[in-house]
Design a protein around this motif. Structure first.
Motif, PDB file in Angstrom:
ATOM      1  N   LEU A  31       0.832  -1.208   0.000  1.00 60.35           N
ATOM      2  CA  LEU A  31       0.000   0.000   0.000  1.00 60.35           C
ATOM      3  C   LEU A  31       0.863   1.253   0.000  1.00 60.35           C
ATOM      4  O   LEU A  31       0.516   2.262  -0.618  1.00 60.35           O
ATOM      5  CB  LEU A  31      -0.954  -0.010   1.203  1.00 60.35           C
ATOM      6  N   HIS A  32       2.002   1.176   0.676  1.00 55.89           N
ATOM      7  CA  HIS A  32       2.933   2.315   0.665  1.00 55.89           C
ATOM      8  C   HIS A  32       3.555   2.478  -0.732  1.00 55.89           C
ATOM      9  O   HIS A  32       3.766   3.588  -1.197  1.00 55.89           O
ATOM     10  CB  HIS A  32       4.017   2.132   1.725  1.00 55.89           C
ATOM     11  N   THR A  33       3.838   1.374  -1.393  1.00 61.12           N
ATOM     12  CA  THR A  33       4.433   1.405  -2.736  1.00 61.12           C
ATOM     13  C   THR A  33       3.551   2.167  -3.713  1.00 61.12           C
ATOM     14  O   THR A  33       4.048   2.944  -4.522  1.00 61.12           O
ATOM     15  CB  THR A  33       4.674  -0.036  -3.251  1.00 61.12           C
ATOM     16  N   VAL A  34       2.236   1.974  -3.650  1.00 63.75           N
ATOM     17  CA  VAL A  34       1.349   2.650  -4.600  1.00 63.75           C
ATOM     18  C   VAL A  34       1.270   4.154  -4.382  1.00 63.75           C
ATOM     19  O   VAL A  34       0.824   4.881  -5.263  1.00 63.75           O
ATOM     20  CB  VAL A  34      -0.087   2.039  -4.654  1.00 63.75           C
ATOM     21  N   THR A  35       1.724   4.634  -3.210  1.00 59.62           N
ATOM     22  CA  THR A  35       1.700   6.082  -2.971  1.00 59.62           C
ATOM     23  C   THR A  35       2.918   6.779  -3.577  1.00 59.62           C
ATOM     24  O   THR A  35       2.972   7.996  -3.620  1.00 59.62           O
ATOM     25  CB  THR A  35       1.657   6.421  -1.465  1.00 59.62           C
ATOM     26  N   GLY A  36       3.884   5.999  -4.045  1.00 59.49           N
ATOM     27  CA  GLY A  36       5.107   6.576  -4.611  1.00 59.49           C
ATOM     28  C   GLY A  36       4.896   7.151  -5.999  1.00 59.49           C
ATOM     29  O   GLY A  36       3.832   7.021  -6.601  1.00 59.49           O
ATOM     30  N   ARG A  37       5.931   7.798  -6.500  1.00 57.19           N
ATOM     31  CA  ARG A  37       5.888   8.370  -7.849  1.00 57.19           C
ATOM     32  C   ARG A  37       6.008   7.243  -8.873  1.00 57.19           C
ATOM     33  O   ARG A  37       6.816   6.336  -8.713  1.00 57.19           O
ATOM     34  CB  ARG A  37       7.040   9.357  -8.029  1.00 57.19           C
ATOM     35  N   ALA A  38       5.197   7.333  -9.918  1.00 54.61           N
ATOM     36  CA  ALA A  38       5.235   6.318 -10.980  1.00 54.61           C
ATOM     37  C   ALA A  38       6.624   6.284 -11.605  1.00 54.61           C
ATOM     38  O   ALA A  38       7.203   7.323 -11.898  1.00 54.61           O
ATOM     39  CB  ALA A  38       4.182   6.632 -12.033  1.00 54.61           C
TER      40      ALA A  38
ATOM     41  N   ARG B  76       0.818   1.139  -9.336  1.00 55.24           N
ATOM     42  CA  ARG B  76       1.323   2.513  -9.196  1.00 55.24           C
ATOM     43  C   ARG B  76       1.705   3.107 -10.550  1.00 55.24           C
ATOM     44  O   ARG B  76       1.326   4.231 -10.874  1.00 55.24           O
ATOM     45  CB  ARG B  76       2.553   2.506  -8.272  1.00 55.24           C
ATOM     46  N   ASP B  77       2.448   2.344 -11.357  1.00 47.83           N
ATOM     47  CA  ASP B  77       2.963   2.873 -12.622  1.00 47.83           C
ATOM     48  C   ASP B  77       1.884   3.085 -13.669  1.00 47.83           C
ATOM     49  O   ASP B  77       2.018   3.965 -14.526  1.00 47.83           O
ATOM     50  CB  ASP B  77       4.050   1.945 -13.179  1.00 47.83           C
ATOM     51  N   LEU B  78       0.818   2.304 -13.634  1.00 48.36           N
ATOM     52  CA  LEU B  78      -0.225   2.414 -14.659  1.00 48.36           C
ATOM     53  C   LEU B  78      -1.457   3.189 -14.201  1.00 48.36           C
ATOM     54  O   LEU B  78      -2.373   3.398 -14.984  1.00 48.36           O
ATOM     55  CB  LEU B  78      -0.638   1.020 -15.145  1.00 48.36           C
TER      56      LEU B  78
ATOM     57  N   GLN C 183      -5.062   5.090  -1.283  1.00 49.09           N
ATOM     58  CA  GLN C 183      -3.593   5.214  -1.265  1.00 49.09           C
ATOM     59  C   GLN C 183      -3.095   5.823  -2.581  1.00 49.09           C
ATOM     60  O   GLN C 183      -2.194   6.660  -2.577  1.00 49.09           O
ATOM     61  CB  GLN C 183      -2.950   3.849  -1.034  1.00 49.09           C
ATOM     62  N   LEU C 184      -3.676   5.399  -3.697  1.00 45.02           N
ATOM     63  CA  LEU C 184      -3.269   5.933  -5.004  1.00 45.02           C
ATOM     64  C   LEU C 184      -3.508   7.441  -5.077  1.00 45.02           C
ATOM     65  O   LEU C 184      -2.739   8.170  -5.699  1.00 45.02           O
ATOM     66  CB  LEU C 184      -4.027   5.231  -6.137  1.00 45.02           C
ATOM     67  N   ALA C 185      -4.566   7.907  -4.424  1.00 44.15           N
ATOM     68  CA  ALA C 185      -4.895   9.336  -4.443  1.00 44.15           C
ATOM     69  C   ALA C 185      -3.815  10.165  -3.748  1.00 44.15           C
ATOM     70  O   ALA C 185      -3.667  11.352  -4.024  1.00 44.15           O
ATOM     71  CB  ALA C 185      -6.250   9.568  -3.779  1.00 44.15           C
ATOM     72  N   LYS C 186      -3.038   9.525  -2.867  1.00 43.25           N
ATOM     73  CA  LYS C 186      -1.959  10.221  -2.158  1.00 43.25           C
ATOM     74  C   LYS C 186      -0.692  10.338  -3.000  1.00 43.25           C
ATOM     75  O   LYS C 186       0.233  11.044  -2.638  1.00 43.25           O
ATOM     76  CB  LYS C 186      -1.596   9.474  -0.873  1.00 43.25           C
ATOM     77  N   SER C 187      -0.628   9.613  -4.114  1.00 45.13           N
ATOM     78  CA  SER C 187       0.602   9.591  -4.913  1.00 45.13           C
ATOM     79  C   SER C 187       0.785  10.909  -5.651  1.00 45.13           C
ATOM     80  O   SER C 187      -0.180  11.600  -5.959  1.00 45.13           O
ATOM     81  CB  SER C 187       0.584   8.426  -5.904  1.00 45.13           C
TER      82      SER C 187
END
Length: 188
Positions: free
Chosen positions: A80-87, A118-120, A166-170
């Motif tokens: 879940l933390h990974t998906v908050t990172g920059r693509a 995260r990347d897509l 979580q994605l919304a936080k990225s």
């Protein structure tokens, strides 16, 4: 077909959810013996309810196919933390990236799958995805949400909402970033 008395093999037991890399989260419905070509094989009977699929996997093949127990809570939190990172979009041709994404999804590794999500990921104000990007994103999201749902004992919808939150936080990917990566692809 004769059901085995003891319902545990190699640390896996009936009634337990597992991850089978090529299909995602499944339930070990039974452990049985079956005679095939004169040989008696011990098989895990794995049910994938969402796909209406039942798989029979020889006990001896578990390691080679990559079947594993569900992730621990720490690994879910890391995903879940990974998906908050920059693509992190590599500057290679789409076909090469698509193969890499597909390999990550089919690896069964929750962190690798979360990297694909995260990347897509694209928010509503970001550029449209191609059909193949969308398909890979949905496949990764499905695998990730099913495992998080099983680990955290959530409904599938709640797991998807948790990931989307979580994605919304990225950091936002702008149209300029997307145009830049597309122009790099064309140049490659």
């Amino acid at each position: 077909m004769v059901a085995k008395k003891s319902q545990q093999r190699l640390g896996f037991k009936t009634g337990e959810y597992i991850v089978y890399p090529a299909h995602g989260v499944g339930l070990i419905a039974n452990i049985e013996e079956q005679e095939v070509a004169g040989l008696t094989l011990e098989l895990f009977v794995i049910s994938f309810e969402q796909d209406k699929l039942t798989l029979r996997v020889p006990v001896g093949k578990i390691k080679s196919v990559g079947m594993r127990k569900l992730a621990e809570e720490d690994e879910v939190n890391n995903a879940l933390h990974t998906v908050t990172g920059r693509a992190r979009v590599k500057r290679t041709m789409w076909s090469r990236r698509a193969q890499e994404y597909e390999a990550k999804i089919n690896s069964g590794d929750l962190i690798a799958i979360s990297e694909v999500v995260r990347d897509l990921y694209r928010s509503d104000d970001q550029p449209e995805q191609s059909y193949s990007e969308r398909q890979l994103f949905e496949q990764a999201m499905d695998r990730m949400s099913r495992e998080i749902s099983a680990v955290n004992k959530l409904t599938l919808t709640e797991a998807v909402q948790l990931i989307e939150k979580q994605l919304a936080k990225s950091p936002k990917r702008t149209k300029a970033d997307a145009a830049e990566s597309e122009s790099d692809e064309e140049a490659a």
